[in-house]
Design a protein around this motif. Structure first.
Motif, PDB file in Angstrom:
ATOM      1  N   LYS A 102      28.337  -9.853 -16.321  1.00 24.58           N
ATOM      2  CA  LYS A 102      29.146  -9.880 -15.107  1.00 24.58           C
ATOM      3  C   LYS A 102      28.743 -10.997 -14.148  1.00 24.58           C
ATOM      4  O   LYS A 102      29.380 -11.198 -13.123  1.00 24.58           O
ATOM      5  N   THR A 149      25.779 -17.239 -10.673  1.00 22.97           N
ATOM      6  CA  THR A 149      27.090 -16.985 -10.079  1.00 22.97           C
ATOM      7  C   THR A 149      27.566 -18.181  -9.261  1.00 22.97           C
ATOM      8  O   THR A 149      26.767 -18.991  -8.779  1.00 22.97           O
ATOM      9  N   GLU A 193      32.945  -3.980 -14.338  1.00 22.21           N
ATOM     10  CA  GLU A 193      32.982  -5.430 -14.493  1.00 22.21           C
ATOM     11  C   GLU A 193      34.074  -6.051 -13.627  1.00 22.21           C
ATOM     12  O   GLU A 193      33.886  -7.121 -13.038  1.00 22.21           O
ATOM     13  N   GLU A 194      35.202  -5.372 -13.544  1.00 23.78           N
ATOM     14  CA  GLU A 194      36.323  -5.898 -12.753  1.00 23.78           C
ATOM     15  C   GLU A 194      35.960  -5.941 -11.265  1.00 23.78           C
ATOM     16  O   GLU A 194      36.269  -6.918 -10.565  1.00 23.78           O
ATOM     17  N   GLN A 199      33.387  -8.714 -10.591  1.00 25.80           N
ATOM     18  CA  GLN A 199      33.991 -10.041 -10.567  1.00 25.80           C
ATOM     19  C   GLN A 199      34.807 -10.256  -9.304  1.00 25.80           C
ATOM     20  O   GLN A 199      34.764 -11.329  -8.683  1.00 25.80           O
ATOM     21  N   GLY A 228      34.329 -16.579 -12.029  1.00 25.57           N
ATOM     22  CA  GLY A 228      35.645 -16.371 -12.620  1.00 25.57           C
ATOM     23  C   GLY A 228      36.712 -16.405 -11.567  1.00 25.57           C
ATOM     24  O   GLY A 228      36.440 -16.465 -10.385  1.00 25.57           O
ATOM     25  N   SER A 231      28.628 -14.311 -14.441  1.00 21.65           N
ATOM     26  CA  SER A 231      29.302 -15.601 -14.431  1.00 21.65           C
ATOM     27  C   SER A 231      30.470 -15.598 -13.463  1.00 21.65           C
ATOM     28  O   SER A 231      31.023 -14.573 -13.131  1.00 21.65           O
ATOM     29  N   ASP A 241      34.067 -13.158  -6.532  1.00 19.14           N
ATOM     30  CA  ASP A 241      35.136 -14.078  -6.111  1.00 19.14           C
ATOM     31  C   ASP A 241      35.325 -14.040  -4.597  1.00 19.14           C
ATOM     32  O   ASP A 241      35.514 -15.075  -3.955  1.00 19.14           O
TER      33      ASP A 241
END
Length: 442
Positions: free
Chosen positions: A32, A120, A336-337, A340, A36, A34, A344
């Motif tokens: 998780k 990250t 995970e969602e 992320q 995105g 990285s 972000d």
């Protein structure tokens, strides 16, 4: 930093209950970490610990949701209740995805819930590693997203009316001279030296935390303390008593009234020109010069911040108290969602015009590449002291064990002493014995 609780420490029972079932999370966290693109499939839940920034965070969250469709919920813990709120919220199925880890002791408690942020995108935007909290192997578990300073906010215009200049105050003796002279002439001048040193829960952190930093800093400096000690000696508590007595005996109210005085009242007294001095931090800039809803708006040209002097030898070479407990941690146990979506959102906050503008207004300098310059004159003062070779008074209170319980005992003893219902020995006991007790109980 306004405020306010800075550390998150739990009892052994709570830690055991929260950390059970966390095995095997490292691999999950790695997937998780990285960067995105934003995705509406995840959401963000930020548990904010700074009540004074709540409105700004709510507005920024709404803007992000409008732009991306990603839900961002901001919940702000009440002043002095962050530890309890975080404990409660983390035990829920819909736990915070973004939270505060204010110091190394808090990291020791929560590290199994902290995502390694090393790879990250938000971490890659940083310009310094100085304020980050790391694991034993160098993992970046919490990132310091801003830094702050506190001291004695000073109304230069009122000080001039009293016949003085900031340059006249170089140590405790000169501060005492100015304050007591203003008190002697307060009816003539129409203002007092200090705003009320309120010991209500909305204000007491300024003294049980920030003012108590002075004896802690000098004791730890003498003893070369670099990690949380099991005991403290109280070697500089006489210095704390000196500045505390100066505060309460040269203020807008009588000492026995401070138990009910709130942070808002103290701020308003200063903001409306009823006092020359107001102990607080850089985070007060917006409240004093931008927000007109409180019935006052000060001229930034009239404001500066001076060090907290307390009679320590060589303190004329001291600068402001600088550091941070504003460290973001991402919940590695979230989906995970949601992780992320949180990463972000964090990157957007520190790179977008909307985010960096808010951060500059609310927090001043932030250690990220796209940071905006702050108009905050208190940061200007902090930088001036540093550039002139003054030493930084670092945030020694970050080492406080079971911070809420320790401070509560200190406040109780200060309240009794200030109301002439208890001796100073009770403050010493709360400081010294209380530290040892809380260290053993954490």
């Amino acid at each position: 930093m306004k405020k306010r609780v800075f550390a998150t420490l739990l009892s052994g029972v709570l830690v055991a209950s929260l950390l059970s079932g966390c095995g095997g999370s490292d691999k999950k966290a790695e997937t998780k970490a990285s960067g995105g693109s934003a995705s509406a499939s995840g959401s963000v839940y930020y548990l904010n610990f700074k009540p004074e920034a709540d409105a700004a965070w709510q507005e920024l969250a709404a803007k992000y949701t409008e732009q991306t469709g990603v839900e961002v919920k901001v919940v702000t813990a009440a002043s002095g209740e962050y530890e309890n709120t975080l404990t409660t919220e983390m035990s829920k199925s819909s736990a915070p995805t973004l939270f505060q880890c204010g110091n190394q002791a808090a990291l020791d408690t929560w590290k199994d819930y902290c995502l390694d942020l090393t790879d990250t995108d938000v971490y890659k935007e940083m310009t310094t590693d100085d304020f980050n909290l790391k694991g034993e192997n160098g993992e970046v578990y919490a990132i310091g997203y801003c830094y702050e300073a506190f001291g004695i906010i000073t109304n230069k215009a009122l000080l001039a009316e009293a016949g003085y200049d900031v340059a006249d105050i170089k140590d405790f003796e000169s501060l005492k001279k100015v304050a007591e002279d203003i008190t002697a002439r307060k009816d003539e001048l129409g203002f007092s030296a200090f705003s009320s040193a309120g010991l209500d829960g909305s204000s007491s952190w300024r003294f049980s935390g920030h003012l108590m930093n002075m004896p802690l800093f000098y004791e730890f400096r003498d003893d070369n303390v670099t990690s949380q000690p099991a005991t403290v000696t109280g070697a500089y508590l006489d210095n704390f008593k000196a500045i505390w007595d100066l505060y309460i005996n040269n203020a807008t109210c009588e000492p026995n009234q401070i138990v009910t005085k709130t942070g808002d009242e103290s701020e308003a007294e200063f903001g409306k020109g009823e006092a020359v001095f107001f102990q607080n931090g850089t985070w007060e800039y917006s409240n004093l010069v931008v927000d007109e809803s409180k019935g006052f708006k000060m001229n930034p040209d009239d404001l500066t911040m001076i060090p907290i002097y307390c009679g320590v030898e060589g303190e004329e070479e001291a600068g402001l108290c600088c550091g941070t407990e504003n460290c973001w941690a991402v919940n590695s146990q979230a989906s995970e969602e949601d992780i992320q979506a949180t990463l972000d959102f964090m990157k957007w906050v520190v790179t977008s015009d909307e985010g960096t503008t808010m951060m500059a207004e609310q927090f001043g300098p932030i250690p990220f590449k796209n940071a905006k310059e702050s108009e905050n004159v208190f940061f200007t003062a902090a930088n001036d002291y540093i550039s002139n070779g003054k030493y930084v008074v670092t945030w020694a209170f970050n080492y406080t064990p079971n911070v809420d319980a320790w401070r509560e005992a200190v406040v109780s003893a200060l309240t009794q002493y200030s109301a002439n219902n208890g001796s100073w020995d009770n403050v010493v006991t709360a400081y010294v014995n209380g530290w040892a007790t809380q260290y053993q109980q954490q």
